[in-house]
Design an enzyme around this catalytic site. Structure first.
Site, PDB file in Angstrom:
ATOM      1  N   CYS A  35      12.008 -29.584  12.362  1.00 14.01           N
ATOM      2  CA  CYS A  35      11.429 -30.354  10.523  1.00 14.01           C
ATOM      3  C   CYS A  35      12.483 -32.065  10.607  1.00 14.01           C
ATOM      4  O   CYS A  35      12.474 -31.742   9.388  1.00 14.01           O
ATOM      5  CB  CYS A  35      12.154 -29.170  10.224  1.00 14.01           C
ATOM      6  SG  CYS A  35      10.499 -28.109  10.093  1.00 14.01           S
ATOM      7  N   ASP A  37      15.687 -31.378  10.325  1.00  8.39           N
ATOM      8  CA  ASP A  37      17.306 -31.966   8.967  1.00  8.39           C
ATOM      9  C   ASP A  37      17.850 -30.819   9.806  1.00  8.39           C
ATOM     10  O   ASP A  37      17.091 -29.126   9.707  1.00  8.39           O
ATOM     11  CB  ASP A  37      16.837 -31.300   7.657  1.00  8.39           C
ATOM     12  CG  ASP A  37      16.932 -33.062   6.957  1.00  8.39           C
ATOM     13  OD1 ASP A  37      16.697 -33.933   7.230  1.00  8.39           O
ATOM     14  OD2 ASP A  37      15.331 -32.839   6.246  1.00  8.39           O
ATOM     15  N   CYS A  61      19.251 -37.463   7.842  1.00  8.47           N
ATOM     16  CA  CYS A  61      19.340 -39.003   6.783  1.00  8.47           C
ATOM     17  C   CYS A  61      20.084 -39.104   6.641  1.00  8.47           C
ATOM     18  O   CYS A  61      21.238 -37.982   6.521  1.00  8.47           O
ATOM     19  CB  CYS A  61      17.551 -38.830   6.709  1.00  8.47           C
ATOM     20  SG  CYS A  61      18.122 -38.282   4.768  1.00  8.47           S
ATOM     21  N   CYS A 105      17.242 -32.449   0.061  1.00  2.00           N
ATOM     22  CA  CYS A 105      18.576 -32.504   1.635  1.00  2.00           C
ATOM     23  C   CYS A 105      19.798 -32.183   0.218  1.00  2.00           C
ATOM     24  O   CYS A 105      20.811 -32.076   1.175  1.00  2.00           O
ATOM     25  CB  CYS A 105      19.266 -33.913   1.954  1.00  2.00           C
ATOM     26  SG  CYS A 105      18.259 -34.574   2.839  1.00  2.00           S
TER      27      CYS A 105
END
Ligand code: FES
Length: 299
Positions: A35, A37, A61, A105
């Site tokens: 996915c 992450d 990221c 995130c």
């Protein structure tokens, strides 16, 4: 290209507490490499039950790395109960804001912490995985009703698009959009009831906070249901004096009669329920939410 604040760049380039704690008391893993992450959080407690060491290994990221780094700083020295009170909003605020599309995130770190605490307490699975009656709503991303409810409640989300930005639910086939809509409506309805203001006294003046709350409440109760019935939605962007800045979403965003809707529905309701001198304008630059006055970096 994403615009990042100096704080995001600092924590991305110099992440704190990276790695794994030796002989950890709790271990939590969320996400998957597939996915894009993945996070692994490990922590150790001292004799008083405070987090004496915490480390995160993050694959993702700049926002994911920076959010993980901040989370470790925010929870170090706290008890588990105190650490659980740290929200994704706290992480995003600490960073001076994150791009809306990257808010998930800030949520992942929180989930990794919950998984690690569950592990410490002897639960085999992470609490966001189908425990305590949670039900998977978005099968594409394995997101439960409880996770959706939490991001909606903690971040005051009003659209499916926002929910996707915060927890990925709804970002695949779209089959879960109806269910997500229902969760948003229920949570927002409950929040309106919790926050319902006493009507202003006759001749009394609203404070700025009361005015903004009443505008939001009127949009939630009097405007949004009508727009939703036609596949549209509305977001309150800002209030400056008597000017109310809004953005249309969904079908309303492309509607040819949005000017009519803005005057005859939104403005009319706000004048009726809040103050007769309000006027409404559409946000045309697409900048929603505040990211302070931080310098932005493009990454
Ligand atoms: S089930 Fe949620 S996007 Fe497919």
């Amino acid at each position: 290209m994403w615009e990042y604040t100096d704080k995001v760049m600092d924590h991305f380039l110099n992440p704190r507490n990276v790695g794994e704690v030796e002989n950890p008391d709790g271990v939590g893993e969320v996400g998957s490499l597939a996915c894009g992450d993945a996070l692994k959080l490990t922590f150790k407690l001292d004799k008083k039950g405070r987090i004496t060491d915490v480390k995160l290994k993050t694959f993702g990221c700049a926002s994911a790395i920076a959010s993980s780094s901040v989370l470790t700083e925010l929870i170090k020295g706290k008890t588990l109960e105190e650490a659980m009170k740290v929200t994704n909003r706290d992480i995003a605020d600490y960073l001076g804001g994150l791009p809306e599309q990257k808010m998930h995130c800030s949520v992942m770190g929180q989930e990794a912490l919950e998984a690690a605490i569950a592990n410490y307490r002897g639960h085999a699975a992470a609490p966001h995985d189908h425990e305590h009656g949670a039900r998977v709503v978005c099968t594409c991303f394995g997101v439960t009703d409880q996770e959706i409810e939490r991001v909606v409640r903690e971040n005051d989300l009003t659209t499916v698009e926002q929910v996707t930005n915060y927890c990925k639910a709804g970002g695949g086939c779209g089959g879960c959009h109806g269910e997500i809509e229902k969760i948003i409506e229920r949570v927002q309805g409950e929040k309106v009831k919790e926050q319902r203001l006493p009507p202003p006294r006759k001749g009394g003046k609203l404070t700025t906070i009361q005015k903004i709350q009443l505008i939001q409440q009127t949009i939630n109760e009097q405007v949004r249901p009508a727009l939703r019935a036609h596949g549209g939605n509305i977001e309150l962007i800002d209030v400056e004096g008597n000017k109310v800045l809004i953005a249309f979403r969904g079908m309303c965003a492309q509607c040819k009669i949005s000017e009519f809707t803005m005057r005859e529905v939104v403005e009319a309701k706000l004048r009726e329920f809040v103050a007769p001198d309000l006027y409404v304008e559409e946000d045309t630059d697409g900048v929603a939410g505040s990211e302070g006055h931080e310098h932005k970096n493009n990454v």
